[in-house]
Write an enzyme that holds these catalytic residues in place. Structure first.
Site, short mmCIF file in Angstrom:
data_model
loop_
_atom_site.label_atom_id
_atom_site.label_comp_id
_atom_site.label_asym_id
_atom_site.label_seq_id
_atom_site.Cartn_x
_atom_site.Cartn_y
_atom_site.Cartn_z
N ASP A 42 16.74 -2.80 -18.07
CA ASP A 42 16.28 -1.48 -17.56
C ASP A 42 16.23 -1.47 -16.04
O ASP A 42 15.27 -1.01 -15.43
CB ASP A 42 14.90 -1.13 -18.16
CG ASP A 42 14.52 0.32 -17.92
OD1 ASP A 42 13.34 0.69 -18.10
OD2 ASP A 42 15.42 1.11 -17.51
N GLY A 99 -1.63 3.96 -10.18
CA GLY A 99 -0.72 4.96 -10.76
C GLY A 99 -0.41 4.57 -12.19
O GLY A 99 -0.89 3.56 -12.69
N GLY A 110 1.40 1.72 -19.12
CA GLY A 110 -0.03 2.01 -18.98
C GLY A 110 -0.42 2.09 -17.52
O GLY A 110 0.41 2.21 -16.63
N GLY A 167 2.30 3.60 -15.17
CA GLY A 167 3.65 3.11 -15.45
C GLY A 167 4.00 3.39 -16.89
O GLY A 167 3.23 4.02 -17.62
N GLN A 168 5.14 2.86 -17.32
CA GLN A 168 5.58 3.19 -18.68
C GLN A 168 4.74 2.45 -19.72
O GLN A 168 4.67 2.83 -20.86
CB GLN A 168 7.06 2.90 -18.87
CG GLN A 168 7.43 1.43 -18.78
CD GLN A 168 8.93 1.25 -18.85
OE1 GLN A 168 9.67 2.15 -18.52
NE2 GLN A 168 9.36 0.08 -19.29
C1 LIG Z 1 1.00 0.53 -3.74
O1 LIG Z 1 1.38 1.26 -4.90
C2 LIG Z 1 1.73 0.55 -6.01
C3 LIG Z 1 1.80 -0.83 -6.04
C4 LIG Z 1 2.14 -1.44 -7.24
C5 LIG Z 1 2.41 -0.69 -8.41
C6 LIG Z 1 2.35 0.72 -8.38
C7 LIG Z 1 2.00 1.33 -7.16
N1 LIG Z 1 1.92 2.70 -6.99
S1 LIG Z 1 2.59 3.77 -7.94
C8 LIG Z 1 4.26 3.57 -7.92
O2 LIG Z 1 2.28 5.03 -7.42
O3 LIG Z 1 2.14 3.54 -9.29
C9 LIG Z 1 2.72 -1.58 -9.47
C10 LIG Z 1 2.63 -2.86 -8.94
C11 LIG Z 1 2.75 -4.24 -9.26
N2 LIG Z 1 3.04 -4.80 -10.47
C12 LIG Z 1 3.09 -3.94 -11.66
C13 LIG Z 1 3.26 -4.78 -12.90
C14 LIG Z 1 2.18 -5.42 -13.49
C15 LIG Z 1 0.81 -5.39 -12.85
C16 LIG Z 1 2.37 -6.14 -14.69
C17 LIG Z 1 3.63 -6.22 -15.28
C18 LIG Z 1 4.70 -5.61 -14.68
C19 LIG Z 1 4.52 -4.89 -13.49
C20 LIG Z 1 5.71 -4.25 -12.82
N3 LIG Z 1 2.52 -4.94 -8.14
N4 LIG Z 1 2.22 -4.07 -7.13
C21 LIG Z 1 2.28 -2.82 -7.60
#
Ligand SMILES: COc1cc2c(cc1NS(C)(=O)=O)=CC1=C(NCc3c(C)cccc3C)N=NC=21
Length: 268
Positions: free
Chosen positions: A130, A18, A23, A20-21
Site C-alpha cells: 500500500d 489525527g 484508528g 489513520g486507517q
Molecule cells: C505531526 O503529525 C503527525 C505525526 C504522526 C502521525 C500523524 C500525524 N498527523 S496527522 C497526518 O494529521 O494524523 C502518525 C505518526 C507516526 N506513526 C504512526 C504509526 C503508529 C503509531 C503505529 C503503526 C504505524 C504507524 C504509521 N509517527 N509520527 C506520526
C-alpha cells in the site's frame, strides 16, 4: 516478557494527532523523555494475534527511512502500536500545505528517501502492498519515511482488501494486482511510480475525479498519468517505467535508486 512488549505504565499520552486507517494516533512520551506516536487499534479492525506476529517481523525491519516500530502494548485493550514520532506528519498533507514553497531538489530527495526504504524492503523480500504518499511521514528534518508496510494483510474491512472495494488503492495498483491479486516487489514499484507523481504534483490525486472502475479500464488500455509540470523529462521517464504493463518490464528498486541518485547529483 517479550522485548517488543511495551509496559503501558511507561507511556504518557499527550495529545491526539489525527485519525489513520487503523484508528486514532496520539503523541506520547516513552519513559518520560522519548517522544513517540501511539496508534490504538479499533477493536475488530484487525486480527490482533496476526498483528502481534507481524510486529515481531516489523521490529526486525530497521532502516533510517522506515518509520521505526518501537513495540506494542497487548496486555490491555484497545491494543496499541508505538513508533518513532514524525514531527511534520503525513507526506500527502505536507505536500499540499507546503507545495510551491518546497524546491525541486527536495521533491527528488523525497523520492530518494522512499526509494531507499523500498530497496531495503525489496532486499528483505518484504512487500509493502500500500505504498502511497498517505503512508509516508515527514520528520522534523524534512526526511521522509515509509510506514504501514505490510499492514493491509491485517485489515478486516474488505472495502480495503478486495480490489472492487471502495477503499482499495486502485489508482496505485498495477494490472496484475487489479486482475489477479498478484503482489510482488514489482507491484510495489508501480505504486512507487504513482508516489513519484504525487510528489511532483505536490499532492494531487492521481486520475482525479475518475471512478476506480474507469481507472482500471484506462490502465488496462495502456493509458498512464501525465507528466507533472515540476517533473523533468528524466524524472517523468523514471516514473513512467514503473508503470510498464508487465512486472518484469519494470526496474527494481535497486535500479531505481541508482538512477535517482544520479539525477540528484546532476541537479546539484
Ligand atoms: C505531526 O503529525 C503527525 C505525526 C504522526 C502521525 C500523524 C500525524 N498527523 S496527522 C497526518 O494529521 O494524523 C502518525 C505518526 C507516526 N506513526 C504512526 C504509526 C503508529 C503509531 C503505529 C503503526 C504505524 C504507524 C504509521 N509517527 N509520527 C506520526
Amino acid at each position: 516478557s517479550e522485548k517488543w512488549e511495551i509496559d503501558p505504565s511507561e507511556l504518557t499520552v499527550m495529545k491526539e494527532l489525527g485519525c489513520g486507517q487503523f484508528g486514532l494516533v496520539r503523541l506520547g512520551k516513552w519513559r518520560a523523555l522519548c517522544k513517540v506516536a501511539i496508534k490504538t487499534i479499533n477493536e475488530g479492525a484487525m486480527h490482533e494475534e496476526d498483528f502481534i506476529e507481524e510486529a515481531k517481523i516489523m521490529m526486525r525491519l530497521c532502516h533510517p527511512k522506515l518509520v521505526q516500530l518501537y513495540g506494542v502494548c497487548t496486555r490491555q485493550h484497545p491494543m496499541c502500536i508505538v513508533t518513532e514520532f514524525m514531527e511534520n506528519g503525513c507526506l500527502l498533507n505536507y505536500l499540499r500545505q507546503n507545495g510551491g514553497t518546497v524546491g525541486q531538489p527536495w521533491l527528488l530527495s523525497v523520492c530518494q528517501d522512499t526509494c531507499e526504504a523500498m530497496q531495503y524492503l525489496e532486499t528483505h523480500n518484504f512487500i509493502h502492498r500500500d505504498l502511497a504518499a498517505r503512508n509516508c511521514l515527514v520528520s522534523d528534518k524534512n526526511v521522509v519515511k515509509v510506514c504501514d508496510f505490510g499492514m493491509t494483510r491485517y485489515v478486516l474491512d474488505n472495502q480495503y482488501t478486495s480490489s472492487t472495494g471502495s477503499k482499495f488503492p486502485v489508482k496505485w495498483s498495477p494490472p496484475e494486482v487489479l486482475h489477479y491479486n498478484k503482489y510482488s516487489s514489482k507491484s510495489d514499484v508501480w505504486s512507487f511510480g504513482v508516489l513519484m507523481w504525487e510528489v511532483f504534483t505536490e499532492g494531487k490525486t492521481p486520475f482525479d475525479g475518475r471512478a476506480n472502475v474507469d481507472v482500471v479500464d484506462e490502465i488496462t488500455r495502456g493509458h498512464r498519468l501525465y507528466r507533472p509540470h515540476k517533473a523533468s523529462n528524466d524524472v517523468y521517464q523514471l516514473m513512467y517505467q514503473c508503470w510498464h504493463e508487465r512486472p518484469q518490464g519494470r526496474p527494481s528498486f535497486s535500479e531505481l535508486l541508482k538512477r535517482i541518485r544520479l539525477l540528484a547529483e546532476l541537479a546539484d
